[in-house]
Scaffold this active site. Structure first.
Site, PDB file in Angstrom:
ATOM      1  N   SER A 134       0.964  -1.444   0.058  1.00  0.00           N
ATOM      2  CA  SER A 134       0.139  -0.249  -0.291  1.00  0.00           C
ATOM      3  C   SER A 134       0.958   1.530  -0.048  1.00  0.00           C
ATOM      4  O   SER A 134       2.113   1.123   0.079  1.00  0.00           O
ATOM      5  CB  SER A 134      -0.574   0.314   1.341  1.00  0.00           C
TER       6      SER A 134
HETATM    7  N1  SAH Z   1       1.173  -5.438   4.583  1.00  0.00           N
HETATM    8  C1  SAH Z   1       2.203  -6.376   3.538  1.00  0.00           C
HETATM    9  C2  SAH Z   1       0.874  -5.684   2.093  1.00  0.00           C
HETATM   10  C3  SAH Z   1       0.124  -6.913   1.213  1.00  0.00           C
HETATM   11  S1  SAH Z   1      -0.769  -7.160   0.432  1.00  0.00           S
HETATM   12  C4  SAH Z   1       3.047  -5.215   3.149  1.00  0.00           C
HETATM   13  O1  SAH Z   1       3.344  -4.724   3.944  1.00  0.00           O
HETATM   14  O2  SAH Z   1       3.429  -5.256   1.970  1.00  0.00           O
HETATM   15  C5  SAH Z   1      -1.889  -7.912   0.690  1.00  0.00           C
HETATM   16  C6  SAH Z   1      -1.609  -9.494   0.917  1.00  0.00           C
HETATM   17  O3  SAH Z   1      -2.649  -9.852   2.171  1.00  0.00           O
HETATM   18  C7  SAH Z   1      -1.357  -9.948  -0.018  1.00  0.00           C
HETATM   19  O4  SAH Z   1      -0.012 -10.576   0.348  1.00  0.00           O
HETATM   20  C8  SAH Z   1      -2.099 -11.246   0.032  1.00  0.00           C
HETATM   21  O5  SAH Z   1      -1.336 -12.244  -0.771  1.00  0.00           O
HETATM   22  C9  SAH Z   1      -2.377 -11.740   1.372  1.00  0.00           C
HETATM   23  N2  SAH Z   1      -3.782 -12.365   1.853  1.00  0.00           N
HETATM   24  C10 SAH Z   1      -5.352 -12.271   0.893  1.00  0.00           C
HETATM   25  N3  SAH Z   1      -5.914 -12.759   1.879  1.00  0.00           N
HETATM   26  C11 SAH Z   1      -5.299 -13.738   2.333  1.00  0.00           C
HETATM   27  C12 SAH Z   1      -5.657 -14.778   3.902  1.00  0.00           C
HETATM   28  N4  SAH Z   1      -7.027 -14.717   4.027  1.00  0.00           N
HETATM   29  N5  SAH Z   1      -4.500 -14.615   4.349  1.00  0.00           N
HETATM   30  C13 SAH Z   1      -3.217 -13.807   4.803  1.00  0.00           C
HETATM   31  N6  SAH Z   1      -3.111 -13.375   3.804  1.00  0.00           N
HETATM   32  C14 SAH Z   1      -3.802 -13.424   3.229  1.00  0.00           C
END
Ligand code: SAH
Length: 287
Positions: A134
């Site tokens: 993000s």
């Molecule tokens: N906070 C992260 C943003 C990652 S984007 C950062 O700083 O990089 C959101 C992430 O959520 C993705 O990697 C995706 O694979 C994960 N995601 C989606 N559904 C999920 C679930 N049920 N359990 C764990 N991770 C999940």
């Protein structure tokens, strides 16, 4: 207007106030003086008079802000991050601890080297496997909401969606323990690799389906999700401590996504729907 995943638009400020009479779970240990007191705020905002007077480092960083910069050059400079933090403050982020934490974490170390020169711009960036990190403004906004009403560090925090590990690193400066769960093995491994260099002993990376939460670490003072589903999974509410807060993107009636803040109080669950956002989808199972 169509939004890119992770390219969230802050809307009207409708920040909910901390629940009256509800003491959010805190953390008994006070932070070190450089973490949140006025001097830290000054540092975080980069307003120390000497900051701009320190050649050659700050000159290199400044030059880097004005023209495309080869990966790595100038990015190690605190000045680059201070400028990002200054911008966050101008955009309305007030929480000194959040600003200080954002100023501490080297965002460029979490993205592909080809994208490193964009790491301190207010933009979301691809992190592989179709996922995005993000933009700083949204990370800061969500962390500020998460901490609202707390003077000190939060206690245990659960993050759903580790991604590249950036937000987990920021959280490590704001919470006593961070449990961060990711469903994509490739990103879980990458986050572990990215975080190794920082030796953050209070960050625990988990591989699994975050829709189930992580019961072993519960109850959590706060839960934050970086992926949005149709509803808030019941496990998250169950695993939230009484007085705890959850911040997550969620689908709204019109099929859009909005930030949702949930407080678990002695009187029950209180939910506030805030500005429109556009996060990657919350999916079940692991890959
Ligand atoms: N906070 C992260 C943003 C990652 S984007 C950062 O700083 O990089 C959101 C992430 O959520 C993705 O990697 C995706 O694979 C994960 N995601 C989606 N559904 C999920 C679930 N049920 N359990 C764990 N991770 C999940």
């Amino acid at each position: 207007m169509r939004l890119k995943p992770g390219c969230e638009t802050p809307g009207v400020d409708q920040r909910p106030q901390a629940a009256a009479g509800v003491k959010r779970p805190g953390f008994p240990v006070r932070l070190s003086p450089d973490a949140g007191l006025p001097s830290a705020t000054r540092r975080a905002l980069g307003t120390r008079a000497t900051d701009d007077l320190k050649p050659p480092q700050s000159k290199a960083a400044l030059a880097g802000l004005q023209q495309p910069m080869p990966a790595g050059v100038g990015l190690d400079s605190q000045t680059v991050r201070s400028r990002m933090v200054e911008k966050l403050a101008r955009q309305g982020v007030r929480d000194a601890l959040v600003l200080a934490a954002m100023g501490r974490v080297e965002r460029h170390r979490f993205v592909d080297t080809a994208l490193a020169n964009q790491a301190y711009e207010d933009t979301s960036l691809p992190i592989g496997l179709g996922q995005t990190i993000s933009k700083p403004n949204v990370v800061a906004r969500m962390l500020e909401l998460l901490r609202q009403g707390n003077e000190d560090r939060l206690g245990r925090v659960l993050e759903i969606g580790t991604g590249c590990g950036y937000q987990a690193a920021v959280l490590s400066h704001l919470a006593s323990e961070v449990y961060s769960i990711e469903r994509l093995r490739g990103l879980h491994d990458r986050a572990r690799e990215n975080l190794r260099q920082f030796r953050l002993a209070n960050v625990h990376l988990l591989f699994g389906d975050g829709m189930q939460g992580f019961a072993k670490g519960a109850p959590y003072a706060a839960i934050i999700a970086a992926a949005g589903g149709e509803a808030i999974p019941p496990a998250w509410i169950e695993q939230l401590a009484l007085g705890g807060r959850l911040v997550a993107p969620m689908q709204t009636a019109g099929g859009q996504q909005a930030l949702v803040v949930i407080d678990k109080t002695a009187q029950g669950i209180r939910q506030a729907v805030l500005e429109a956002v556009h996060f990657v989808p919350l999916k079940s199972g692991t890959v």
